[in-house]
Structures are given as structure tokens and as C-alpha cells.
Design an enzyme around this catalytic site. Structure first.
Site, PDB file in Angstrom:
ATOM      1  N   ASN A 109       0.853  -1.197   0.000  1.00  0.00           N
ATOM      2  CA  ASN A 109       0.000   0.000   0.000  1.00  0.00           C
ATOM      3  C   ASN A 109       0.888   1.246   0.000  1.00  0.00           C
ATOM      4  O   ASN A 109       2.103   1.143   0.028  1.00  0.00           O
ATOM      5  CB  ASN A 109      -0.950  -0.021   1.212  1.00  0.00           C
ATOM      6  CG  ASN A 109      -0.183  -0.079   2.515  1.00  0.00           C
ATOM      7  OD1 ASN A 109       0.522   0.854   2.871  1.00  0.00           O
ATOM      8  ND2 ASN A 109      -0.296  -1.201   3.219  1.00  0.00           N
ATOM      9  N   ASP A 161      -3.882  -6.579   5.449  1.00  0.00           N
ATOM     10  CA  ASP A 161      -4.803  -7.502   6.138  1.00  0.00           C
ATOM     11  C   ASP A 161      -4.637  -8.924   5.617  1.00  0.00           C
ATOM     12  O   ASP A 161      -4.866  -9.883   6.341  1.00  0.00           O
ATOM     13  CB  ASP A 161      -6.251  -7.035   5.935  1.00  0.00           C
ATOM     14  CG  ASP A 161      -6.509  -5.724   6.677  1.00  0.00           C
ATOM     15  OD1 ASP A 161      -5.953  -5.561   7.773  1.00  0.00           O
ATOM     16  OD2 ASP A 161      -7.233  -4.857   6.133  1.00  0.00           O
ATOM     17  N   PRO A 193      -1.789 -11.828  10.630  1.00  0.00           N
ATOM     18  CA  PRO A 193      -2.046 -11.614  12.056  1.00  0.00           C
ATOM     19  C   PRO A 193      -2.341 -10.140  12.334  1.00  0.00           C
ATOM     20  O   PRO A 193      -1.808  -9.269  11.642  1.00  0.00           O
ATOM     21  CB  PRO A 193      -0.713 -12.009  12.711  1.00  0.00           C
ATOM     22  CG  PRO A 193       0.309 -11.896  11.634  1.00  0.00           C
ATOM     23  CD  PRO A 193      -0.402 -12.193  10.341  1.00  0.00           C
ATOM     24  N   ASP A 194      -3.186  -9.863  13.317  1.00  0.00           N
ATOM     25  CA  ASP A 194      -3.420  -8.488  13.754  1.00  0.00           C
ATOM     26  C   ASP A 194      -2.416  -8.206  14.878  1.00  0.00           C
ATOM     27  O   ASP A 194      -2.569  -8.692  16.001  1.00  0.00           O
ATOM     28  CB  ASP A 194      -4.861  -8.302  14.243  1.00  0.00           C
ATOM     29  CG  ASP A 194      -5.182  -6.836  14.488  1.00  0.00           C
ATOM     30  OD1 ASP A 194      -4.331  -6.131  15.085  1.00  0.00           O
ATOM     31  OD2 ASP A 194      -6.265  -6.389  14.078  1.00  0.00           O
ATOM     32  N   ILE A 195      -1.377  -7.453  14.545  1.00  0.00           N
ATOM     33  CA  ILE A 195      -0.261  -7.259  15.478  1.00  0.00           C
ATOM     34  C   ILE A 195      -0.722  -6.497  16.714  1.00  0.00           C
ATOM     35  O   ILE A 195      -0.423  -6.883  17.853  1.00  0.00           O
ATOM     36  CB  ILE A 195       0.900  -6.525  14.766  1.00  0.00           C
ATOM     37  CG1 ILE A 195       1.341  -7.342  13.541  1.00  0.00           C
ATOM     38  CG2 ILE A 195       2.071  -6.292  15.723  1.00  0.00           C
ATOM     39  CD1 ILE A 195       2.313  -6.627  12.623  1.00  0.00           C
ATOM     40  N   PHE A 251      -4.076   3.185  15.501  1.00  0.00           N
ATOM     41  CA  PHE A 251      -4.538   4.216  14.572  1.00  0.00           C
ATOM     42  C   PHE A 251      -5.728   3.695  13.784  1.00  0.00           C
ATOM     43  O   PHE A 251      -5.830   2.490  13.528  1.00  0.00           O
ATOM     44  CB  PHE A 251      -3.405   4.618  13.604  1.00  0.00           C
ATOM     45  CG  PHE A 251      -2.545   5.698  14.180  1.00  0.00           C
ATOM     46  CD1 PHE A 251      -1.690   5.421  15.242  1.00  0.00           C
ATOM     47  CD2 PHE A 251      -2.607   6.995  13.701  1.00  0.00           C
ATOM     48  CE1 PHE A 251      -0.909   6.420  15.809  1.00  0.00           C
ATOM     49  CE2 PHE A 251      -1.827   8.008  14.254  1.00  0.00           C
ATOM     50  CZ  PHE A 251      -0.981   7.716  15.309  1.00  0.00           C
ATOM     51  N   LYS A 291     -13.406   0.164  17.142  1.00  0.00           N
ATOM     52  CA  LYS A 291     -12.099  -0.440  16.844  1.00  0.00           C
ATOM     53  C   LYS A 291     -11.275  -0.561  18.113  1.00  0.00           C
ATOM     54  O   LYS A 291     -10.609  -1.565  18.351  1.00  0.00           O
ATOM     55  CB  LYS A 291     -11.361   0.433  15.812  1.00  0.00           C
ATOM     56  CG  LYS A 291     -10.050  -0.183  15.370  1.00  0.00           C
ATOM     57  CD  LYS A 291      -9.552   0.398  14.077  1.00  0.00           C
ATOM     58  CE  LYS A 291     -10.473   0.043  12.931  1.00  0.00           C
ATOM     59  NZ  LYS A 291     -10.007   0.520  11.643  1.00  0.00           N
ATOM     60  N   LYS A 295     -10.084  -4.244  19.432  1.00  0.00           N
ATOM     61  CA  LYS A 295      -8.655  -4.597  19.508  1.00  0.00           C
ATOM     62  C   LYS A 295      -8.183  -4.651  20.955  1.00  0.00           C
ATOM     63  O   LYS A 295      -7.130  -5.203  21.240  1.00  0.00           O
ATOM     64  CB  LYS A 295      -7.810  -3.560  18.757  1.00  0.00           C
ATOM     65  CG  LYS A 295      -8.212  -3.431  17.300  1.00  0.00           C
ATOM     66  CD  LYS A 295      -7.034  -3.417  16.385  1.00  0.00           C
ATOM     67  CE  LYS A 295      -7.515  -3.274  14.954  1.00  0.00           C
ATOM     68  NZ  LYS A 295      -6.576  -3.793  13.984  1.00  0.00           N
TER      69      LYS A 295
HETATM   70  O1  C5P Z   1      -8.037  -3.034  11.598  1.00  0.00           O
HETATM   71  P1  C5P Z   1      -7.330  -1.804  11.096  1.00  0.00           P
HETATM   72  O2  C5P Z   1      -6.318  -2.111  10.046  1.00  0.00           O
HETATM   73  O3  C5P Z   1      -8.248  -0.685  10.713  1.00  0.00           O
HETATM   74  O4  C5P Z   1      -6.539  -1.286  12.409  1.00  0.00           O
HETATM   75  C1  C5P Z   1      -5.618  -0.276  12.358  1.00  0.00           C
HETATM   76  C2  C5P Z   1      -4.704  -0.350  13.555  1.00  0.00           C
HETATM   77  O5  C5P Z   1      -4.296  -1.698  13.837  1.00  0.00           O
HETATM   78  C3  C5P Z   1      -3.412   0.381  13.300  1.00  0.00           C
HETATM   79  O6  C5P Z   1      -2.931   0.842  14.554  1.00  0.00           O
HETATM   80  C4  C5P Z   1      -2.510  -0.705  12.717  1.00  0.00           C
HETATM   81  O7  C5P Z   1      -1.141  -0.422  12.881  1.00  0.00           O
HETATM   82  C5  C5P Z   1      -2.929  -1.913  13.520  1.00  0.00           C
HETATM   83  N1  C5P Z   1      -2.865  -3.177  12.770  1.00  0.00           N
HETATM   84  C6  C5P Z   1      -1.955  -4.162  13.142  1.00  0.00           C
HETATM   85  N2  C5P Z   1      -1.929  -5.362  12.479  1.00  0.00           N
HETATM   86  C7  C5P Z   1      -2.796  -5.599  11.469  1.00  0.00           C
HETATM   87  C8  C5P Z   1      -3.711  -4.620  11.077  1.00  0.00           C
HETATM   88  C9  C5P Z   1      -3.728  -3.406  11.746  1.00  0.00           C
HETATM   89  O8  C5P Z   1      -1.155  -3.933  14.064  1.00  0.00           O
HETATM   90  N3  C5P Z   1      -2.758  -6.774  10.838  1.00  0.00           N
END
Ligand code: C5P
Length: 408
Positions: free
Chosen positions: A210, A279, A306-308, A324, A338, A342
Site C-alpha cells: 500500500n 490484512d 495476524p493483527d499485530i 490508529f 475499533k 482490539k
Molecule cells: O483493523 P485496522 O487495520 O483498521 O486497524 C488499524 C490499527 O491496527 C493500526 O494501529 C494498525 O497499525 C494496527 N494493525 C496491526 N496489524 C494488522 C492490522 C492493523 O497492528 N494486521
């Protein structure tokens, strides 16, 4: 009382049209209670007269290295020792080059070499000169030596061109000085930050990614370091120099970013996720370059990354977690949702849409936490980063809800 009251600021003014803005900067500094002494190069005096700075600072302006009268009053070494902060604004390309190479052939460069106080420079030049590799190398040299580079901003230039190279506005420079001289809000804290995009390989030569520039994350890292924190920055692929005092780990994919975060998270007190993490990634990475076939289209199978941030928030114990959210509408509802999904402590929402939010010079950030919301900006990302660090420090020093409930 302002954080600048009684602070001693030595302002170096070099030759450039932005020298007239240094006059306004001097006025703002003295209004904030700072003691200002101005040193002008010969070229600066072609743009603005020393008398202007003398009237605004209430002090004699220093212009010569080898002037016996001036040296008798306050010599160059004394001036270098006197300053709590030396700031060169505007800093021309030539001045930056001379500082980078340690020249001491005029009063200003001599003071910069002789001072043990923090040194900051606010570049101001034509955008092609700023983009020139020679300038980039000189700036990088100064940065690695611990010099703070303030800006430059982008926009219209006096030469009629548009681009990066404008000096930061006097009010912004005032905020920078307050930060450089202010209390070290995050002293003793370890901040872990993710920034930039991720790259998800399809085959050895292609990837999904991106447009994230990493600017916000890098600005936050710089600001956290200036606030006294130990900063680890895990960055996706971006062309940015590492801010002074920041440990940088370069990664490419979301999974590599997660591994780097996991390695450092135990030591972190604050985690700030600014990265635009993909994603999804291709389910399979081809070992060889994928060849085109005769078919009209192709379907790409994707697997969830993974969602870090969510993974860090789920740890116990865990650092203070900041995420963010880029939102196009219903900003408050979506940002709070959100934050809850999270498990983050704080979510910073920026509104995005056609023409807003991406690479903008000015933007706003709305912070949402347990106690409600607060809006920062509109301002450039460096100013927003500084204000965000202030807001995080404030939240960490305030008693938590549970602590307040415990108080009889
Ligand atoms: O779910 P979304 O992408 O909208 O969430 C944004 C936030 O989650 C940001 O702080 C981004 O750095 C973090 N994020 C992450 N890992 C992912 C997706 C988003 O840490 N796979």
C-alpha cells in the site's frame, strides 16, 4: 509560565528569504519569556538587518568572529556555553553543508562546533536543492550526530516552485523549542512503534502493498526520542532516514513485523501501532516468477495476516497500547468500536477520503480512550506527533480509573 521562560536560546540566521520569518520567531521566543541572542551570517544580513533582531531580542546581534569589541563583550566560546539550545533558522543548504563538515570559518559555524548544548536546524531552500543527494547526505550526517532537523515543510516557495524545502512556521518552531528544552516527558520509558507499509510476496519479484509513507510513525519515533524515551521502530519498506536516537528494525511482511514486535514487546512500556499492515497475504508464495498464461483472468487466493496490535493488546502483562484508525465516516463510533475490538487503550483516528488524509501537509487526529475524545490539529504530522506524545505522557501519569476508584 511557558516552558521557555528564562531559557537561553541562541538563534543562528543564515542567508535565505525565510530570514524574515526568523524575525517573527525571535518575537515569539521573547514573548514566551526566553532570552534570545541572535547570530547572523553575512548573507543573512543581505535579507534582514541586524537592527531588526536587536529590537526584537533586546540584545546586540552578533555577526563577526574576529571583531575584538564583540569578543571582549561576549566571545564565541562564551556564547556557545551560554546557550541552552542553539537553533539555526533558516538553515541554508550551504550552512548545512558547512555544519556537516565541521567548518568553523564564521561566527555561527564556530559556535555550532563549540557548543555542548542541543543543536537544531530548520532547513529552508529551493526544493531541488533540498532533494539533491549532497544535501541529503549532509542532513543524514547531522542527524546521526544527534542534531535535530526541524522540517522542512512543503508548499509554495519564494522561487515560484512548489515542494519540500520551506522553513517551518515560526509558531511550529516555537513548539519544537519547547519540546527540545521541556521536561523529558517519557524519560525512562521504552516505546515500541510500528510504521510504514508491509509487502506481501506473490513470487520472487512481485508483492502486494500500500501507499503508506511511514511519515507519522517516524515523526512519533523522533518525538518520543526527544521526550527522553528509548525508542525501537519496526519499519516496513520506506525511504526515510532514521530519527536521532532511535533503534530501527527493517522488515518487509506483516509476519516479519509481528516477529520483530514479539522480540521487543516484553521490554516495552508503550506500544504505538502506526503501520499500515496488509490484512491479507497471498496464500502461497511461488518459488519462481509466475508466468502469464492464455486465460483472461486469474484469481488470487489470500490468507489472513495476524493483527499485530490486537495480539499485543491481548498479552498480560502488556504495555500501554495505542492504535490508529483511518475512517471515512462515523469517525467516533468506528474509532471507539475499533478500540474495543482490539482492546487498545487509545485510538487515534484520522479522517480519510478523496484528497484528505494521505500525504496531506496538514491533518487532524482525534484521540479516543476510556474518558472520551480530544482533537489535535489541524497541523503537520511532526506537530501532531509531538502533541500525541504529550497526550500519551499525560495519560500515563494520570491515575487510572481503577486507581481513582480505590482512592477513598
Ligand atoms: O483493523 P485496522 O487495520 O483498521 O486497524 C488499524 C490499527 O491496527 C493500526 O494501529 C494498525 O497499525 C494496527 N494493525 C496491526 N496489524 C494488522 C492490522 C492493523 O497492528 N494486521
Amino acid at each position: 509560565m511557558s516552558g521557555l521562560a528564562e531559557r537561553r536560546i541562541l538563534l543562528g540566521v543564515t542567508g535565505g528569504i525565510a530570514a524574515y520569518k526568523a524575525a517573527e520567531f525571535t518575537r515569539l521566543l521573547t514573548k514566551a519569556g526566553a532570552q534570545v541572542r541572535v547570530v547572523m551570517t553575512r548573507a543573512a544580513q543581505d535579507f534582514v538587518g541586524p537592527l531588526t533582531f536587536q529590537a526584537l531580542s533586546g540584545e546586540k546581534v552578533h555577526t563577526d568572529l574576529l571583531d575584538p569589541d564583540a569578543e571582549a563583550a561576549m566571545g564565541h566560546i562564551e556564547l556557545a556555553r551560554w546557550a541552552d539550545l542553539v537553533i539555526v533558522a533558516p538553515a541554508s543548504a550551504d550552512c548545512i553543508a558547512r555544519l556537516a563538515h565541521g567548518h568553523a570559518d564564521d561566527l555561527l559555524t564556530t559556535i555550532c562546533l563549540a557548543t555542548e548544548s542541543p543543536l537544531a536546524v530548520a532547513p529552508a531552500m529551493n526544493q531541488v536543492m533540498w532533494a539533491h543527494p549532497a544535501t541529503a547526505e549532509n542532513v543524514e550526517r547531522l542527524r546521526t550526530r544527534g542534531v535535530t532537523i526541524l522540517g522542512p515543510a512543503s508548499g509554495d516557495q519564494a522561487c515560484g516552485e512548489t515542494g519540500s524545502g520551506r522553513m517551518r512556521e515560526p509558531a511550529e518552531l516555537l513548539g519544537d523549542c519547547t519540546e527540545l528544552l521541556g521536561p523529558r516527558l517519557l524519560a525512562g520509558q521504552h516505546v515500541l512503534i510500528t510504521a510504514g507499509p508491509t509487502r506481501e510476496a506473490l513470487d520472487p519479484v512481485r508483492y502486494l502493498s500500500n501507499h503508506s509513507s511511514g511519515r507519522m510513525g517516524f515523526a512519533i519515533a523522533a518525538s518520543a526520542a526527544r521526550a527522553g524515551a528509548r525508542v525501537t521502530l519496526v519499519s516496513g519498506p520506506v525511504e526515510r532516514s532514521t530519527p536521532a536516537g532511535v533503534e530501527r528494525i527493517d522488515v518487509d511482511s506483516a509476519r516479519a513485523m509481528q516477529t520483530a514486535v514479539e522480540t521487543h514487546i516484553d521490554a516495552a512500556d508503550i506500544f504505538i501501532a502506526t503501520a499500515a499492515v496488509a490484512d491479507y497475504r497471498p496464500s502461497e508464495v511461488a518459488e519462481r516468477k509466475i508466468k502469464k498464461g492464455d486465460e483472461d483472468g486469474r484469481t488470487l487466493a489470500l490468507a489472513r495476516n495476524p493483527d499485530i496490535l490486537a495480539a499485543v493488546c491481548a498479552r498480560s502483562p502488556r504495555p500501554y497500547c495505542v492504535g490508529f484508525a483511518a475512517e471515512t465516516d462515523a469517525v467516533a463510533e468506528n474509532a471507539q468500536a475499533k478500540r474495543r475490538s482490539k482492546g487498545a487503550d487509545l485510538i487515534c483516528a484520522n479522517t480519510v477520503g478523496a484528497g484528505i488524509g494521505f500525504g496531506d501537509v496538514e491533518s487532524t487526529l482525534e484521540l479516543f480512550d476510556d474518558h472520551g475524545s480530544v482533537r489535535l490539529g489541524p497541523a503537520d504530522k511532526e506537530t501532531l506527533a509531538r502533541e500525541l506524545i504529550g497526550a500519551i505522557a499525560e495519560r500515563l501519569s494520570a491515575p487510572s480509573r481503577e486507581q481513582r476508584n480505590e482512592t477513598p
